[in-house]
Design a protein around this motif. Sequence first.
Motif, short mmCIF file in Angstrom:
data_model
loop_
_atom_site.label_atom_id
_atom_site.label_comp_id
_atom_site.label_asym_id
_atom_site.label_seq_id
_atom_site.Cartn_x
_atom_site.Cartn_y
_atom_site.Cartn_z
N ASN A 18 87.46 37.80 43.77
CA ASN A 18 87.56 39.22 43.73
C ASN A 18 87.88 40.00 44.85
O ASN A 18 87.30 40.02 45.96
CB ASN A 18 86.00 39.55 43.25
N ALA A 58 85.60 44.98 41.47
CA ALA A 58 86.79 44.90 41.19
C ALA A 58 86.61 44.82 39.32
O ALA A 58 87.52 45.44 38.81
CB ALA A 58 87.42 43.36 41.54
N ALA A 113 88.54 44.56 45.72
CA ALA A 113 88.36 45.85 45.21
C ALA A 113 88.37 46.58 46.41
O ALA A 113 88.32 46.16 47.60
CB ALA A 113 86.89 45.92 44.64
N GLY A 127 90.96 47.34 41.58
CA GLY A 127 90.37 46.07 41.18
C GLY A 127 91.38 44.73 40.91
O GLY A 127 92.20 44.95 40.25
#
Length: 275
Positions: A109, A223, A111, A121
């Motif tokens: 992940n 994200a 973001a 994201g």
Amino acid sequence: MPDDTLPSLLALAKEVAVEAGREVLRIYDSGDFSAYQKDDDSPVTSADYKANDIITRRLEEATPNIPILSEENKHASLAERKKWPRYWLIDPIDGTQEFIARSGDFAINIALIENNEPTIGVIFWPPGQTLYYASKDHGAFKECPDETRQIHVRKLEDPKRSVVMIAVSRRQSRDKILSRMNAKRIYQTLPLGSCSLKSCFIAEGKADVFMRIGITGEWDTGASQCIVEEAGGRILAANFEPLTYNQRKTLENPDFVVMGDQRVPWQDIVQYHKE
């Protein structure tokens, strides 16, 4: 001077997530990793640390002026973090328990948070070689070896009566989640591992709702929130208040709910109560 426009930062985040994910998959396939217990009793592995090293190194090299907040790094104080107009928010492996259990339900992940809001994201699912990504006001997308397409949440035929598909944890009681749903509706369940993959399945219309009960961090939703909301859904605290980023001393999230079709009366369906 590095290109720090949203499209270039999205391209960077996608590239870095895939690079880290491929290394994590290599470790996963080899089975050659060590597992540890953190102070909060959550698991972490040598693969988490390797992914973290790759992601932080690449982002620091490419965007030296953008701070990084990662689950696996030492966290800056709120006094320092409040000075950040934007920063990278990282979960090197979301679903570490699934990685250890070898279910395949884990993801990388990344973001970008700007003014306390996710604007990029990126979620990479290594075993499925699948990349989910979004940037604010530009839609959400799914990229895999045989296709790249824009994704949207599923539109229920009858928002007030259709069967609702709930993404549920492999590790939590199904009944624990169903007890918090309005008993007058009919539900089906879809077992999955990591929080972010459940959110991605809602974003692409494979499930309709997911409620997370238990401890998570802001890196678990940053994200996902961008992807889900660009696909037409929402992520809110389970009491239907907005999630916050970089505004509290703690980086822990409240319990939260991920919702697809926004025509559905979710506040009538999700009967949240604390234990």
